[in-house]
Design a protein around this motif. Sequence first.
Motif, PDB file in Angstrom:
ATOM      1  N   MET A  31      -6.314   1.107 -19.188  1.00 35.24           N
ATOM      2  CA  MET A  31      -5.054   0.411 -18.920  1.00 35.24           C
ATOM      3  C   MET A  31      -4.497   0.901 -17.585  1.00 35.24           C
ATOM      4  SD  MET A  31      -3.013   0.058 -22.561  1.00 35.24           S
ATOM      5  CE  MET A  31      -3.252   1.744 -23.120  1.00 35.24           C
ATOM      6  N   SER A  32      -3.893  -0.013 -16.855  1.00 31.93           N
ATOM      7  CA  SER A  32      -3.279   0.319 -15.569  1.00 31.93           C
ATOM      8  C   SER A  32      -1.875  -0.252 -15.513  1.00 31.93           C
ATOM      9  CB  SER A  32      -4.099  -0.248 -14.403  1.00 31.93           C
ATOM     10  OG  SER A  32      -5.406   0.301 -14.371  1.00 31.93           O
ATOM     11  N   ILE A  33      -0.957   0.500 -14.920  1.00 34.25           N
ATOM     12  CA  ILE A  33       0.383  -0.004 -14.658  1.00 34.25           C
ATOM     13  C   ILE A  33       0.549  -0.087 -13.147  1.00 34.25           C
ATOM     14  CG2 ILE A  33       2.860   0.459 -14.841  1.00 34.25           C
ATOM     15  CD1 ILE A  33       2.324   1.861 -17.475  1.00 34.25           C
ATOM     16  N   HIS A  34       0.830  -1.277 -12.672  1.00 38.10           N
ATOM     17  CA  HIS A  34       0.990  -1.514 -11.236  1.00 38.10           C
ATOM     18  C   HIS A  34       2.465  -1.544 -10.875  1.00 38.10           C
ATOM     19  CE1 HIS A  34      -3.089  -3.728 -11.684  1.00 38.10           C
ATOM     20  NE2 HIS A  34      -3.277  -2.461 -11.373  1.00 38.10           N
ATOM     21  N   ARG A  35       2.852  -0.668  -9.979  1.00 39.55           N
ATOM     22  CA  ARG A  35       4.230  -0.641  -9.476  1.00 39.55           C
ATOM     23  C   ARG A  35       4.279  -0.887  -7.964  1.00 39.55           C
ATOM     24  NH1 ARG A  35       4.532   3.558 -13.554  1.00 39.55           N
ATOM     25  NH2 ARG A  35       6.034   2.936 -15.181  1.00 39.55           N
ATOM     26  N   ASP A  36       3.161  -1.309  -7.394  1.00 37.64           N
ATOM     27  CA  ASP A  36       3.127  -1.589  -5.957  1.00 37.64           C
ATOM     28  C   ASP A  36       3.302  -3.072  -5.671  1.00 37.64           C
ATOM     29  OD1 ASP A  36       0.706  -2.414  -6.968  1.00 37.64           O
ATOM     30  OD2 ASP A  36      -0.528  -1.416  -5.453  1.00 37.64           O
ATOM     31  N   ILE A  37       3.749  -3.824  -6.671  1.00 42.61           N
ATOM     32  CA  ILE A  37       4.031  -5.247  -6.507  1.00 42.61           C
ATOM     33  C   ILE A  37       5.484  -5.492  -6.893  1.00 42.61           C
ATOM     34  CG2 ILE A  37       1.682  -6.099  -6.788  1.00 42.61           C
ATOM     35  CD1 ILE A  37       2.165  -6.436  -9.722  1.00 42.61           C
TER      36      ILE A  37
ATOM     37  N   PRO B  23       0.809  -1.234   0.000  1.00 42.78           N
ATOM     38  CA  PRO B  23       0.000   0.000   0.000  1.00 42.78           C
ATOM     39  C   PRO B  23       0.835   1.273   0.000  1.00 42.78           C
ATOM     40  CG  PRO B  23      -0.117  -1.109   2.131  1.00 42.78           C
ATOM     41  CD  PRO B  23       0.539  -2.067   1.188  1.00 42.78           C
ATOM     42  N   ASN B  24       2.066   1.208   0.495  1.00 39.94           N
ATOM     43  CA  ASN B  24       2.926   2.394   0.495  1.00 39.94           C
ATOM     44  C   ASN B  24       3.367   2.785  -0.916  1.00 39.94           C
ATOM     45  OD1 ASN B  24       2.958   2.647   3.351  1.00 39.94           O
ATOM     46  ND2 ASN B  24       4.476   1.023   3.474  1.00 39.94           N
ATOM     47  N   LEU B  25       3.318   1.807  -1.836  1.00 37.81           N
ATOM     48  CA  LEU B  25       3.742   2.065  -3.209  1.00 37.81           C
ATOM     49  C   LEU B  25       2.564   2.231  -4.164  1.00 37.81           C
ATOM     50  CD1 LEU B  25       6.677  -0.527  -3.510  1.00 37.81           C
ATOM     51  CD2 LEU B  25       6.792   1.911  -2.924  1.00 37.81           C
ATOM     52  N   THR B  26       1.343   1.986  -3.687  1.00 38.72           N
ATOM     53  CA  THR B  26       0.173   2.071  -4.558  1.00 38.72           C
ATOM     54  C   THR B  26       0.031   3.433  -5.248  1.00 38.72           C
ATOM     55  OG1 THR B  26      -1.024   0.360  -3.325  1.00 38.72           O
ATOM     56  CG2 THR B  26      -2.348   1.874  -4.627  1.00 38.72           C
ATOM     57  N   PRO B  27       0.392   4.562  -4.594  1.00 37.14           N
ATOM     58  CA  PRO B  27       0.308   5.848  -5.298  1.00 37.14           C
ATOM     59  C   PRO B  27       1.167   5.921  -6.566  1.00 37.14           C
ATOM     60  CG  PRO B  27       0.448   6.203  -2.933  1.00 37.14           C
ATOM     61  CD  PRO B  27       0.702   4.744  -3.164  1.00 37.14           C
ATOM     62  N   LYS B  28       2.133   5.033  -6.709  1.00 31.13           N
ATOM     63  CA  LYS B  28       2.972   5.020  -7.909  1.00 31.13           C
ATOM     64  C   LYS B  28       2.300   4.335  -9.090  1.00 31.13           C
ATOM     65  CE  LYS B  28       7.464   5.266  -5.600  1.00 31.13           C
ATOM     66  NZ  LYS B  28       8.825   4.689  -5.511  1.00 31.13           N
ATOM     67  N   ASN B  29       1.159   3.692  -8.853  1.00 27.69           N
ATOM     68  CA  ASN B  29       0.422   3.065  -9.947  1.00 27.69           C
ATOM     69  C   ASN B  29      -0.137   4.126 -10.886  1.00 27.69           C
ATOM     70  OD1 ASN B  29       0.974   0.664  -8.700  1.00 27.69           O
ATOM     71  ND2 ASN B  29      -1.111   0.289  -7.973  1.00 27.69           N
ATOM     72  N   HIS B  30      -0.303   3.755 -12.135  1.00 28.46           N
ATOM     73  CA  HIS B  30      -0.838   4.698 -13.133  1.00 28.46           C
ATOM     74  C   HIS B  30      -2.050   4.084 -13.814  1.00 28.46           C
ATOM     75  CE1 HIS B  30      -1.103   7.574 -16.403  1.00 28.46           C
ATOM     76  NE2 HIS B  30      -1.123   6.556 -17.248  1.00 28.46           N
ATOM     77  N   HIS B  31      -3.109   4.881 -13.950  1.00 29.04           N
ATOM     78  CA  HIS B  31      -4.323   4.428 -14.629  1.00 29.04           C
ATOM     79  C   HIS B  31      -4.650   5.394 -15.760  1.00 29.04           C
ATOM     80  CE1 HIS B  31      -4.983   1.675 -11.268  1.00 29.04           C
ATOM     81  NE2 HIS B  31      -4.807   2.695 -10.445  1.00 29.04           N
ATOM     82  N   SER B  32      -4.904   4.851 -16.948  1.00 33.33           N
ATOM     83  CA  SER B  32      -5.256   5.716 -18.081  1.00 33.33           C
ATOM     84  C   SER B  32      -6.650   6.313 -17.916  1.00 33.33           C
ATOM     85  CB  SER B  32      -5.187   4.918 -19.387  1.00 33.33           C
ATOM     86  OG  SER B  32      -6.175   3.893 -19.411  1.00 33.33           O
ATOM     87  N   VAL B  33      -7.478   5.665 -17.112  1.00 28.81           N
ATOM     88  CA  VAL B  33      -8.828   6.145 -16.803  1.00 28.81           C
ATOM     89  C   VAL B  33      -8.926   6.291 -15.290  1.00 28.81           C
ATOM     90  CG1 VAL B  33     -11.297   5.650 -16.969  1.00 28.81           C
ATOM     91  CG2 VAL B  33      -9.775   5.013 -18.848  1.00 28.81           C
ATOM     92  N   ALA B  34      -9.490   7.390 -14.834  1.00 27.56           N
ATOM     93  CA  ALA B  34      -9.401   7.751 -13.417  1.00 27.56           C
ATOM     94  C   ALA B  34     -10.043   6.759 -12.458  1.00 27.56           C
ATOM     95  CB  ALA B  34     -10.006   9.140 -13.198  1.00 27.56           C
ATOM     96  N   THR B  35     -11.195   6.194 -12.820  1.00 27.66           N
ATOM     97  CA  THR B  35     -11.930   5.349 -11.880  1.00 27.66           C
ATOM     98  C   THR B  35     -12.354   4.036 -12.527  1.00 27.66           C
ATOM     99  OG1 THR B  35     -14.118   6.225 -12.487  1.00 27.66           O
ATOM    100  CG2 THR B  35     -12.867   7.430 -10.788  1.00 27.66           C
TER     101      THR B  35
END
Length: 300
Positions: free
Chosen positions: A112-118, A35-47
Amino acid sequence: MNYAILKTAKLKTMGNIGGSLAHSYRTIETPNANPNLTPKNHHSVATPEAVKQAIKDRLPEKRRADAVLCIEYLITASPEWEGWGKSQEAEFFKRSAQWLMDKHGEGNIAGMSIHRDISTPQLVAYVVPIDQKGKLNCKGFLGGRVKLNQMQTDFANTVADLGLTRGKEGSKAKHTSIKAYYHDINHARDFSITTVAPKPEMFESKARYGEKVTIAVIEQVEPTVKAANSILMDYEKARLDKNVAEASYDTLKKRVEPYLVAIQGLNQEEIARLNEAMQLESRKIATERVKYERARYLSK
């Protein structure tokens, strides 16, 4: 060898889509995410709601009741790839997104989403499988082994110069679905072992019963250890490779067998203590994983 990894899932209901989006946008508990890294995730669509609406807007009114409404793509690479955290990572995801748009058309990419919290970053995309005739046609994209093999080859070629290759064509290795992939990751951290010994048969010798108990308990332990093997390979990368994980299983198996031989004649309290000793091994794995994640986070 570092591999380009491409997995797909067929989502046939809006409920399936909503559940996947909840995981992707972390609106539900996601055990494998930090969860500390979840803000680094990127989503092409907000919700996730907006993604779901985009899917609905692209769906034709007339379609089969069992039609695949959305293809979920999961794109990543080997955990050991040296490009992670460098400029190659951004280029990898840029090309992956472009490959999806070229294949399906940009208008059919709902989000599309990019996950960097894993531990290993990944791209997840939600695609409405509309073909050139404007029809909902998942089979046209994913139908048959030939199409799937060609898709894997095309994608791997797109990122080959980044030091990635595709898996061996014609390999008999079993494909892991997105569902199975997440199941291994999410549940391996819950690594615990409880065993149930079979009842002895009438006139069965102690030696024969001991052998039967050993086989039964090892069969109960093995799936959990395999799940732990999966998560350890992903999280601990260089520190724990496949050979080490398999050796851990062999070690556990050797530890279990003498305990099972000793079960003969034990009462329930003593058997409970045996199970507690086995569960201690699972706690050690969980503790090591937490230490690794904390050290990895603090080193950034």
